[in-house]
Design a protein around this motif. Structure first.
Motif, PDB file in Angstrom:
ATOM      1  N   LYS A  90       0.968  -1.224   0.014  1.00  0.00           N
ATOM      2  CA  LYS A  90       0.645   0.091  -0.002  1.00  0.00           C
ATOM      3  C   LYS A  90       1.190   0.998  -0.208  1.00  0.00           C
ATOM      4  O   LYS A  90       0.070   2.579  -0.779  1.00  0.00           O
ATOM      5  CB  LYS A  90      -0.601  -0.025   1.415  1.00  0.00           C
ATOM      6  CG  LYS A  90      -1.849  -1.513   1.203  1.00  0.00           C
ATOM      7  CD  LYS A  90      -2.346  -1.638   2.453  1.00  0.00           C
ATOM      8  CE  LYS A  90      -3.347  -2.714   3.100  1.00  0.00           C
ATOM      9  NZ  LYS A  90      -3.978  -2.853   4.215  1.00  0.00           N
ATOM     10  N   ASN A  91       1.701   1.406   0.648  1.00  0.00           N
ATOM     11  CA  ASN A  91       2.307   2.442   0.953  1.00  0.00           C
ATOM     12  C   ASN A  91       4.072   1.876  -0.271  1.00  0.00           C
ATOM     13  O   ASN A  91       5.064   1.013   0.675  1.00  0.00           O
ATOM     14  CB  ASN A  91       3.283   2.300   2.319  1.00  0.00           C
ATOM     15  CG  ASN A  91       4.564   3.967   2.780  1.00  0.00           C
ATOM     16  OD1 ASN A  91       4.366   4.197   1.642  1.00  0.00           O
ATOM     17  ND2 ASN A  91       3.678   4.462   3.825  1.00  0.00           N
ATOM     18  N   THR A  92       4.330   2.660  -0.852  1.00  0.00           N
ATOM     19  CA  THR A  92       4.968   2.220  -1.460  1.00  0.00           C
ATOM     20  C   THR A  92       6.043   3.539  -1.905  1.00  0.00           C
ATOM     21  O   THR A  92       7.639   3.772  -3.001  1.00  0.00           O
ATOM     22  CB  THR A  92       4.977   2.170  -3.561  1.00  0.00           C
ATOM     23  OG1 THR A  92       4.720   3.360  -3.806  1.00  0.00           O
ATOM     24  CG2 THR A  92       4.469   1.186  -3.379  1.00  0.00           C
ATOM     25  N   ARG A  93       6.334   4.200  -0.745  1.00  0.00           N
ATOM     26  CA  ARG A  93       7.233   5.675  -1.111  1.00  0.00           C
ATOM     27  C   ARG A  93       8.715   4.825  -1.760  1.00  0.00           C
ATOM     28  O   ARG A  93       9.457   5.844  -1.999  1.00  0.00           O
ATOM     29  CB  ARG A  93       7.073   6.862   0.450  1.00  0.00           C
ATOM     30  CG  ARG A  93       5.682   7.603   0.248  1.00  0.00           C
ATOM     31  CD  ARG A  93       5.322   8.298   1.580  1.00  0.00           C
ATOM     32  NE  ARG A  93       3.999   8.781   1.389  1.00  0.00           N
ATOM     33  CZ  ARG A  93       3.451   8.801   2.917  1.00  0.00           C
ATOM     34  NH1 ARG A  93       3.749   7.912   3.624  1.00  0.00           N
ATOM     35  NH2 ARG A  93       1.914   9.059   2.406  1.00  0.00           N
ATOM     36  N   ILE A  94       9.656   4.879  -0.284  1.00  0.00           N
ATOM     37  CA  ILE A  94      10.242   4.278  -0.222  1.00  0.00           C
ATOM     38  C   ILE A  94      11.324   3.544  -1.239  1.00  0.00           C
ATOM     39  O   ILE A  94      12.481   3.731  -1.908  1.00  0.00           O
ATOM     40  CB  ILE A  94      10.790   3.535   1.548  1.00  0.00           C
ATOM     41  CG1 ILE A  94      12.453   3.808   1.343  1.00  0.00           C
ATOM     42  CG2 ILE A  94       9.972   2.474   1.111  1.00  0.00           C
ATOM     43  CD1 ILE A  94      12.851   3.001   2.830  1.00  0.00           C
ATOM     44  N   ILE A  95      10.392   2.248  -1.881  1.00  0.00           N
ATOM     45  CA  ILE A  95      10.582   2.225  -2.968  1.00  0.00           C
ATOM     46  C   ILE A  95      10.402   2.995  -4.024  1.00  0.00           C
ATOM     47  O   ILE A  95      11.575   2.894  -5.175  1.00  0.00           O
ATOM     48  CB  ILE A  95       9.833   0.061  -2.941  1.00  0.00           C
ATOM     49  CG1 ILE A  95       9.871  -0.433  -2.164  1.00  0.00           C
ATOM     50  CG2 ILE A  95      10.105   0.102  -4.496  1.00  0.00           C
ATOM     51  CD1 ILE A  95      11.058  -1.061  -1.451  1.00  0.00           C
ATOM     52  N   ASP A  96       9.706   3.473  -3.740  1.00  0.00           N
ATOM     53  CA  ASP A  96       9.684   4.646  -5.411  1.00  0.00           C
ATOM     54  C   ASP A  96      10.467   5.647  -5.579  1.00  0.00           C
ATOM     55  O   ASP A  96      11.397   5.995  -6.634  1.00  0.00           O
ATOM     56  CB  ASP A  96       8.137   4.977  -5.017  1.00  0.00           C
ATOM     57  CG  ASP A  96       7.183   4.703  -5.906  1.00  0.00           C
ATOM     58  OD1 ASP A  96       7.400   3.456  -6.475  1.00  0.00           O
ATOM     59  OD2 ASP A  96       6.151   5.012  -5.380  1.00  0.00           O
ATOM     60  N   THR A  97      11.560   6.314  -4.120  1.00  0.00           N
ATOM     61  CA  THR A  97      12.153   7.398  -4.252  1.00  0.00           C
ATOM     62  C   THR A  97      13.665   6.453  -4.488  1.00  0.00           C
ATOM     63  O   THR A  97      13.888   7.309  -4.949  1.00  0.00           O
ATOM     64  CB  THR A  97      12.241   7.999  -2.496  1.00  0.00           C
ATOM     65  OG1 THR A  97      10.531   8.691  -2.330  1.00  0.00           O
ATOM     66  CG2 THR A  97      13.369   8.427  -2.368  1.00  0.00           C
ATOM     67  N   ALA A  98      13.561   5.369  -3.680  1.00  0.00           N
ATOM     68  CA  ALA A  98      14.450   4.612  -4.436  1.00  0.00           C
ATOM     69  C   ALA A  98      15.302   3.815  -5.949  1.00  0.00           C
ATOM     70  O   ALA A  98      16.809   4.475  -6.589  1.00  0.00           O
ATOM     71  CB  ALA A  98      14.804   3.225  -3.801  1.00  0.00           C
ATOM     72  N   LEU A  99      13.777   4.498  -6.605  1.00  0.00           N
ATOM     73  CA  LEU A  99      14.057   4.486  -7.961  1.00  0.00           C
ATOM     74  C   LEU A  99      13.875   5.387  -9.010  1.00  0.00           C
ATOM     75  O   LEU A  99      13.881   5.378 -10.049  1.00  0.00           O
ATOM     76  CB  LEU A  99      12.561   2.961  -8.009  1.00  0.00           C
ATOM     77  CG  LEU A  99      12.913   1.715  -7.736  1.00  0.00           C
ATOM     78  CD1 LEU A  99      12.211   1.231  -7.957  1.00  0.00           C
ATOM     79  CD2 LEU A  99      14.477   1.126  -7.856  1.00  0.00           C
ATOM     80  N   GLY A 100      13.858   6.798  -8.013  1.00  0.00           N
ATOM     81  CA  GLY A 100      13.955   7.804  -8.822  1.00  0.00           C
ATOM     82  C   GLY A 100      12.328   8.525  -9.052  1.00  0.00           C
ATOM     83  O   GLY A 100      12.509   9.155  -9.591  1.00  0.00           O
ATOM     84  N   LYS A 101      12.006   7.996  -8.302  1.00  0.00           N
ATOM     85  CA  LYS A 101      10.254   8.187  -8.873  1.00  0.00           C
ATOM     86  C   LYS A 101       9.402   9.190  -8.067  1.00  0.00           C
ATOM     87  O   LYS A 101      10.235   9.348  -6.954  1.00  0.00           O
ATOM     88  CB  LYS A 101       9.371   6.920  -8.973  1.00  0.00           C
ATOM     89  CG  LYS A 101       9.641   5.855 -10.208  1.00  0.00           C
ATOM     90  CD  LYS A 101       8.789   4.814  -9.481  1.00  0.00           C
ATOM     91  CE  LYS A 101       8.793   2.904 -10.607  1.00  0.00           C
ATOM     92  NZ  LYS A 101       8.118   1.979 -10.381  1.00  0.00           N
TER      93      LYS A 101
END
Length: 352
Positions: A7-18
């Motif tokens: 549900k919370n993808t913030r840290i994954i997305d940030t790591a990938l530059g999103k």
């Protein structure tokens, strides 16, 4: 393994530059002694029993998630499970910390290690804890796995207990360079298999802790840290591809390695975590622009008054900027920290 959708993808997305709606935040050692609920559980079980019992490790991992609005959980474990898997005894001694009753005193002791290591056998309790925790998180936040890096593990194994100089381990690098590389190669191989096992079990992001890099100069770091850090990232990804398992973002945290930020940003990790001694703006200038940066509040800042802590945290976020940034401390949280101040830190980050 039929895990619930994240549900919370913030840290994954940030790591990938999103782009993300809020800056993600988590805290190194967030499941630990500063929490009263942890201390209550710890009063009934010794430390390594908690690490080695999947149900207990899961309970501890979830404690900060239930209390705070964090963007990631990190599995409750310890970097010294690898020396244990190699057959070394490790004890948590009051007033002394982690102690090895029989440290590696000379290169001949390397041959006493139980190697090669079947991580599925020796460290399966970590993998079971990860899978159990993923199910119990129910997709609320991602679950991070981790490992100590080779030089940091070597330090503990040679020093035998806490040292202010790491002179015994550093002496090996000067007196026994080839034997030191043999030990570091051995540790690297185990770490690679260990991290792959964690990802197979359900870890959605990985951090490698080269916590004791600060004791080395640039030339020693290049030879006895950097090559192994690079190998870990490369080989983990290769093994995942061979197993047809999707890659996960990887974080490298080399405490005190301000002299190697450019190299660390080229080591194959999506995220470079920095300690509190490094200026965020300078760090970004030194690193590749396609790298996400993590850090770097001084853990002692959490002792400040509420207003001061808010101001320090706001300044930190502004210095990093909102793009490709994961908020964290510059090292692990201290055991006597007030949980109320932890909440202030997290809420202030999320206010941006």
């Amino acid at each position: 393994m039929n895990f619930e959708p994240l549900k919370n993808t913030r840290i994954i997305d940030t790591a990938l530059g999103k782009e993300v709606d809020k800056i993600p935040v988590w805290i190194m050692r967030q499941a630990g002694r500063y929490l009263p609920e942890f201390r209550e559980l710890r009063s009934r079980f010794d430390f390594f029993t908690m690490c080695q019992t999947p149900q207990l490790a899961m309970e501890v991992t979830l404690m900060p998630i239930k209390r705070f609005d964090l963007d990631a959980a990190i599995i409750f474990s310890d970097i010294l499970v690898i020396p244990q898997a190699l057959g070394m005894d490790v004890e948590l001694v009051s007033g002394r910390g982690m102690v090895f009753p029989q440290p590696l005193k000379s290169p001949m002791d390397i041959d006493k290690l139980l190697y090669p290591v079947d991580v599925k056998e020796k460290l399966n309790y970590v993998f079971e804890a990860i899978t159990l925790t993923r199910h119990n998180l129910k997709g609320e936040v991602p679950l991070l796995g981790f490992s100590g890096a080779p030089w940091t593990l070597m330090c503990f194994m040679v020093e035998g207990e806490t040292s202010s100089t790491k002179s015994k381990a550093k002496a090996w690098l000067y007196k026994y360079p080839e034997e030191s590389k043999k030990l570091l190669d051995l540790l690297t191989d185990v770490i690679i298999d260990y991290l792959v096992g964690q990802i197979e079990a359900g870890a959605q992001m990985i951090q490698v802790f080269e916590t004791l890099a600060e004791y080395l100069n640039k030339s020693l770091f290049d030879v006895y840290c950097y090559n192994y850090i690079k190998k870990i990232s490369k080989c983990v990804r290769t093994k995942l591809k061979e197993k047809n398992i999707p890659e996960v973002p990887m974080v490298i945290f080399a405490k005190g390695a301000h002299y190697a930020l450019k190299e660390l940003s080229e080591a194959g990790y999506e995220v470079v975590s920095i300690d509190w001694t490094i200026n965020p703006e300078e760090a970004r200038k030194l690193m590749n622009s396609n790298i996400t940066v993590q850090g770097n509040l001084d853990p002692c800042a959490l002792y400040a008054s509420s207003d001061t802590l808010r101001e320090i945290t706001k300044n930190m976020v502004q210095n990093f900027g909102k793009t490709r940034y994961i908020a964290n401390l510059g090292h692990g949280i201290y055991p006597d920290m007030n949980p109320d101040n932890v909440k202030i830190f997290i809420d202030t980050v999320h206010s941006f």
